[in-house]
Scaffold this active site. Structure first.
Site, PDB file in Angstrom:
ATOM      1  N   CYS A 162      40.259  86.349 -29.283  1.00 48.24           N
ATOM      2  CA  CYS A 162      40.640  86.987 -28.019  1.00 48.24           C
ATOM      3  C   CYS A 162      41.138  88.425 -28.151  1.00 48.24           C
ATOM      4  O   CYS A 162      41.393  89.079 -27.152  1.00 48.24           O
ATOM      5  CB  CYS A 162      41.695  86.152 -27.306  1.00 48.24           C
ATOM      6  SG  CYS A 162      43.304  86.156 -28.142  1.00 48.24           S
ATOM      7  N   CYS A 222      43.416  88.723 -33.302  1.00 46.93           N
ATOM      8  CA  CYS A 222      42.722  87.442 -33.227  1.00 46.93           C
ATOM      9  C   CYS A 222      41.239  87.700 -32.996  1.00 46.93           C
ATOM     10  O   CYS A 222      40.867  88.437 -32.079  1.00 46.93           O
ATOM     11  CB  CYS A 222      43.300  86.615 -32.084  1.00 46.93           C
ATOM     12  SG  CYS A 222      42.436  85.049 -31.827  1.00 46.93           S
ATOM     13  N   CYS A 226      50.138  82.108 -44.110  1.00 44.66           N
ATOM     14  CA  CYS A 226      48.899  82.000 -44.876  1.00 44.66           C
ATOM     15  C   CYS A 226      47.768  81.856 -43.864  1.00 44.66           C
ATOM     16  O   CYS A 226      47.619  80.805 -43.234  1.00 44.66           O
ATOM     17  CB  CYS A 226      49.000  80.791 -45.798  1.00 44.66           C
ATOM     18  SG  CYS A 226      47.656  80.652 -46.968  1.00 44.66           S
TER      19      CYS A 226
END
Length: 133
Positions: free
Chosen positions: A49, A46, A121
């Site tokens: 984070c 991510c 997706c």
């Protein structure tokens, strides 16, 4: 997993305008704008984070213009990728977001390859690639 909570101002400073729009504003990047990830082994994390989300081994070419995966890094019953109902654009879809910071990643659809039959997706701007050593 400890939750990451920041103010909008902190997220904007960290992410920049495009990633902020997608991760915090539930936006969608233009198709084909982030298919420049390395092809070697590694983990997609991510961008908000740093939580591990997807493994390169689970990535496939969907022809949609967005990075696609057939499962999260820890499997279909993921603890790193959460799901919620998205009723925007006059349709019902399943949104996926980072379980650690709640950043919007994209959507999951039931038209992917086996063994799961799923297509995660994902907006490429929401991901950071970490190559294996």
């Amino acid at each position: 997993m400890d939750k990451v909570v920041k103010s909008d101002a902190e997220w904007k400073e960290q992410l920049g305008p495009e990633a902020f729009k997608v991760l915090r504003g539930h936006g969608t990047e233009r198709a084909g704008t982030h298919e420049d990830f390395p092809k070697g082994a590694g983990t997609y994390r991510c961008k908000g984070c740093g939580a591990p989300l997807f493994d390169q081994a689970h990535k496939f070419e969907s022809g949609t213009g967005w990075p696609s995966f057939w499962q999260p890094v820890d499997g279909v019953q993921s603890e790193t990728v959460d799901e919620s109902v998205d009723n925007s654009w006059f349709m019902k879809r399943t949104e996926v977001h980072c379980a650690r910071c709640d950043g919007h990643l994209g959507h999951v659809f039931p038209d992917g390859p086996q063994p799961t039959g799923l297509r995660y997706c994902i907006n490429g701007v929401a991901l950071a690639f970490e190559a294996e050593d």
